[in-house]
Design a protein around this motif. Sequence first.
Motif, PDB file in Angstrom:
ATOM      1  N   SER A   1      -2.168 -23.001  -2.556  1.00  0.00           N
ATOM      2  CA  SER A   1      -3.208 -22.858  -3.142  1.00  0.00           C
ATOM      3  C   SER A   1      -3.423 -24.035  -4.222  1.00  0.00           C
ATOM      4  O   SER A   1      -2.421 -24.221  -4.874  1.00  0.00           O
ATOM      5  N   SER A   2      -4.696 -24.028  -4.622  1.00  0.00           N
ATOM      6  CA  SER A   2      -4.857 -25.255  -5.813  1.00  0.00           C
ATOM      7  C   SER A   2      -4.612 -24.243  -6.952  1.00  0.00           C
ATOM      8  O   SER A   2      -4.604 -25.165  -8.081  1.00  0.00           O
ATOM      9  N   ARG A   3      -4.242 -23.015  -6.996  1.00  0.00           N
ATOM     10  CA  ARG A   3      -3.795 -22.497  -8.361  1.00  0.00           C
ATOM     11  C   ARG A   3      -2.455 -22.270  -8.444  1.00  0.00           C
ATOM     12  O   ARG A   3      -1.919 -21.085  -9.036  1.00  0.00           O
ATOM     13  N   GLY A   4      -1.687 -22.768  -7.621  1.00  0.00           N
ATOM     14  CA  GLY A   4      -0.015 -22.829  -7.759  1.00  0.00           C
ATOM     15  C   GLY A   4       0.529 -21.909  -6.817  1.00  0.00           C
ATOM     16  O   GLY A   4       1.783 -21.743  -6.693  1.00  0.00           O
ATOM     17  N   LEU A   5       0.029 -21.331  -5.916  1.00  0.00           N
ATOM     18  CA  LEU A   5       0.568 -20.358  -4.896  1.00  0.00           C
ATOM     19  C   LEU A   5       1.408 -21.143  -3.977  1.00  0.00           C
ATOM     20  O   LEU A   5       0.744 -22.167  -3.501  1.00  0.00           O
ATOM     21  N   ARG A   6       2.423 -20.730  -3.508  1.00  0.00           N
ATOM     22  CA  ARG A   6       3.314 -21.444  -2.742  1.00  0.00           C
ATOM     23  C   ARG A   6       4.120 -20.618  -1.961  1.00  0.00           C
ATOM     24  O   ARG A   6       5.285 -20.284  -2.376  1.00  0.00           O
ATOM     25  N   ILE A   7       3.917 -20.138  -0.825  1.00  0.00           N
ATOM     26  CA  ILE A   7       4.650 -19.197   0.055  1.00  0.00           C
ATOM     27  C   ILE A   7       5.022 -19.425   1.406  1.00  0.00           C
ATOM     28  O   ILE A   7       4.203 -20.054   1.983  1.00  0.00           O
ATOM     29  N   PRO A   8       5.870 -19.038   1.902  1.00  0.00           N
ATOM     30  CA  PRO A   8       6.219 -18.980   3.400  1.00  0.00           C
ATOM     31  C   PRO A   8       5.154 -18.075   4.186  1.00  0.00           C
ATOM     32  O   PRO A   8       4.635 -17.345   3.565  1.00  0.00           O
ATOM     33  N   MET A   9       4.607 -18.572   5.261  1.00  0.00           N
ATOM     34  CA  MET A   9       3.463 -17.699   6.244  1.00  0.00           C
ATOM     35  C   MET A   9       3.899 -16.372   6.331  1.00  0.00           C
ATOM     36  O   MET A   9       2.952 -15.599   6.060  1.00  0.00           O
ATOM     37  N   ALA A  10       5.020 -15.870   6.225  1.00  0.00           N
ATOM     38  CA  ALA A  10       5.551 -14.706   6.681  1.00  0.00           C
ATOM     39  C   ALA A  10       5.247 -13.740   5.467  1.00  0.00           C
ATOM     40  O   ALA A  10       5.045 -12.405   5.397  1.00  0.00           O
ATOM     41  N   ARG A  11       5.059 -14.159   4.134  1.00  0.00           N
ATOM     42  CA  ARG A  11       4.550 -13.580   3.067  1.00  0.00           C
ATOM     43  C   ARG A  11       2.977 -13.394   2.681  1.00  0.00           C
ATOM     44  O   ARG A  11       2.550 -12.975   1.812  1.00  0.00           O
ATOM     45  N   TYR A  12       2.247 -13.921   3.740  1.00  0.00           N
ATOM     46  CA  TYR A  12       0.698 -13.816   3.552  1.00  0.00           C
ATOM     47  C   TYR A  12       0.112 -12.401   3.297  1.00  0.00           C
ATOM     48  O   TYR A  12      -0.649 -12.442   2.161  1.00  0.00           O
ATOM     49  N   ASP A  13       0.749 -11.319   3.656  1.00  0.00           N
ATOM     50  CA  ASP A  13       0.388 -10.085   3.488  1.00  0.00           C
ATOM     51  C   ASP A  13       0.523  -9.494   2.156  1.00  0.00           C
ATOM     52  O   ASP A  13      -0.084  -8.883   1.328  1.00  0.00           O
ATOM     53  N   GLU A  14       1.461 -10.341   1.320  1.00  0.00           N
ATOM     54  CA  GLU A  14       1.830  -9.852   0.127  1.00  0.00           C
ATOM     55  C   GLU A  14       0.799 -10.523  -0.946  1.00  0.00           C
ATOM     56  O   GLU A  14       0.494  -9.870  -2.213  1.00  0.00           O
ATOM     57  N   GLU A  15       0.036 -11.533  -0.580  1.00  0.00           N
ATOM     58  CA  GLU A  15      -0.692 -12.035  -1.379  1.00  0.00           C
ATOM     59  C   GLU A  15      -2.185 -12.022  -1.236  1.00  0.00           C
ATOM     60  O   GLU A  15      -3.093 -12.422  -1.830  1.00  0.00           O
ATOM     61  N   PHE A  16      -2.446 -11.870   0.188  1.00  0.00           N
ATOM     62  CA  PHE A  16      -3.854 -11.565   0.664  1.00  0.00           C
ATOM     63  C   PHE A  16      -4.101 -10.274   1.082  1.00  0.00           C
ATOM     64  O   PHE A  16      -3.099  -9.779   1.847  1.00  0.00           O
ATOM     65  N   ARG A  17      -5.291  -9.676   1.187  1.00  0.00           N
ATOM     66  CA  ARG A  17      -5.457  -8.200   1.653  1.00  0.00           C
ATOM     67  C   ARG A  17      -6.996  -8.350   1.983  1.00  0.00           C
ATOM     68  O   ARG A  17      -7.934  -9.051   1.625  1.00  0.00           O
ATOM     69  N   GLU A  18      -7.284  -7.347   3.060  1.00  0.00           N
ATOM     70  CA  GLU A  18      -8.500  -7.126   3.521  1.00  0.00           C
ATOM     71  C   GLU A  18      -9.277  -5.905   2.908  1.00  0.00           C
ATOM     72  O   GLU A  18      -8.626  -4.856   2.916  1.00  0.00           O
ATOM     73  N   ILE A  19     -10.588  -5.983   2.560  1.00  0.00           N
ATOM     74  CA  ILE A  19     -11.386  -4.603   2.325  1.00  0.00           C
ATOM     75  C   ILE A  19     -12.633  -4.556   3.277  1.00  0.00           C
ATOM     76  O   ILE A  19     -12.832  -5.692   3.557  1.00  0.00           O
ATOM     77  N   GLN A  20     -13.084  -3.447   3.455  1.00  0.00           N
ATOM     78  CA  GLN A  20     -13.941  -3.270   4.281  1.00  0.00           C
ATOM     79  C   GLN A  20     -15.203  -2.921   3.249  1.00  0.00           C
ATOM     80  O   GLN A  20     -15.328  -2.267   2.382  1.00  0.00           O
TER      81      GLN A  20
END
Lengths: 265, 431
Positions: free
Chosen positions: B229-248
């Motif tokens: 991300s442009s704010r410095g995030l850098r993770i492998p794909m497999a860790r996506y769920d740790e950094e992003f979540r879904e809300i209804q």
Amino acid sequence: MPSTRPKLAVFKFASCDGCQLTLLDCEDELLALAGRIEIADFREASRRVVEGPFDLTLVEGSVTTPEDIPRLHEIRANSRVLVTIGACATAGGIQGLRNFADVAEYQRVVYAHPEYIRSLATSTPIQDHVPVDFELRGCPISRAQLLEVISAYLGGRSPNVPRESVCVECKRRGTVCVVVAHGTPCLGPVTQTGCGAICPSFHRGCYGCFGPQDTSNAPALSQKLVQLGMDSPSLARFYRTFNANAPAFRAASDAARPSPSPEGA
Amino acid sequence: MTDRTISVDYLARVEGEGALRVRIHERAVDSVELAIFEPPRYFEAFLRGRSYFEAPDITARICGICPVAYQMSACHAMERGLGLSIAPEVRALRRLLYCGEWIESHALHVYLLHLPDFFGVPDAIHLAKDHREVVERGLALKRAGNELMTVLGGREIHPINVRVGGFYRVPARDELEALRPSLANALYLAEETVRLTASLSFPDLENDYEFVSLRHPDEYPMNEGEVVSSRGLRIPMARYDEEFREIQVPYSHALHSVRRDGGSYLVGPMARYANNRDRLGPRADAIVREVGLEPVVRNPFRSVIVRAVEMVYACEEALRIIDGYRPPDRPYVEADGALATDGCVAITEAPRGMLYHRYRLDATGTIRDARIVAPTSQNQKRIEEDVRAVVERSIDLESEPLTVACEQAIRNHDPCISCATHFLSLDLVRD
């Protein structure tokens, strides 16, 4: 000044948008077509909406919500000719797999907030709800067949769309039969052509995206597929994809797996 | 009048069914709701019980506009879980197929969906009345993308040639060579598109986005890379769920994705470009310099230029891949080890941004759990914030022009509502 050109409308129900995209994929014909007809209501392409009645209405997608039904009746009342486009509109589509699910199982389905969602327990084709003048098959439909349907209705004649099986198309193309040559499972013998028999020409078995051919013999094909080594669940799944609710495919998949699956697929 | 509501009951020139409602009190925006009323189709529910091998063709039906993206994310996810390694030639062909989809999808959006806004006409048909050559150029570009997908994929919508492990049949060299004239022409037309779009006038608006995309060590990202991300995030794909979540949210049939802290973010061409400007090819790089495009585009209306730049890149990359192509020894590899795995995860760059797939398989290779996050789900919250920003700076406009401006603010991000809707998670209690 009101236009005197015939009015075309395109409406969407539950679908992937691919069949209406087929109209925009007519890159060579689109501008010429727009000169002959008035695109009166096609939200994916235009924010301008011209009131009906429409001379030709294309309907994409299947009926999956309570609101769809009155909306569809209104569209029908406003359309001189109504043509359904694609497997969702003619057979309920891939979302029609919910129709095979055990109702009790579905009652145990839990949403985070189910009260926000309105959805029917089934996905049904347009013809289950209103009279349809012509059904164009395919997942997705064929561009050539779409242009043929539009030209036919503009010219006041019936569309010339072949009804034979994919097998006939393979023979015409000179494609080696994948079942005979490689023992590859193929729905070509029981599927209506229209795609151009693409899959066998890529060394792949047909997966039935144009739905059942009218006079096909699915039980005989199923027997052959079992001989090729397909087990019952695989055979049922083979018929249960994008046209799972077309009666001939539904019967063939039920015969392969008589009891309802708790998985719904 | 102290209260007013800007309503668009059926958004036009987007893929799928959505509505917009903006409530204004005095001179302030009360609320912005992008309501997606397209009915859910429950893909994640009926994928359970299907074979891992069926996922590419089934998930392609989520979206007729970007079926290749679904096929790619599904294949890569299964291959990662099953430990399959793909020959470099097959990898190149996948990238070539993706180039076709980027060209087709971007040409559709730029010319048929987005450009009419800049010319003040309702659609491309009306645009063609005074600017026929512009629309014809767009259609020619679109056709070049579709031709590429047809040769390699069998057809342009829901291609049939992609399978877990590779392709059913790989093309001979001369089949790809035959595409060269149309792609060379498309490259020129795409450069003209950059010049045209860069010459448009744009509202003066810059937003502070967190841009999220893949980034690859040597390529502009499509199928592989880390999530950055442009704010410095850098993770492998497999860790996506740790950094992003879904809300209804109550008013929409699509889930909203947010960062771990609840903030919005943006995926898609603006994000890819911001994070990978240095990975463009020589022709795309040259045209960016020629028109003086800023290295990070923060004005959402200028996304139309970035899409044009990506078309230049996709054309030159397709030509480069065809130049170096030699058919692989085998068109595909097959799984031969254990099938039970919960490691099936992949993200690829759909034309509209990152598309996340995750699956769990049992010992027979049957899907037991599926999760898919589409680009438009990820952008929804940010799109609402964009609409708010547009309304706030144009609060004195009459309702009609303000409505038009709001619609354009949504179209800037090419939302694909058909994609976004089908992911309301259903959890079967059983299992």
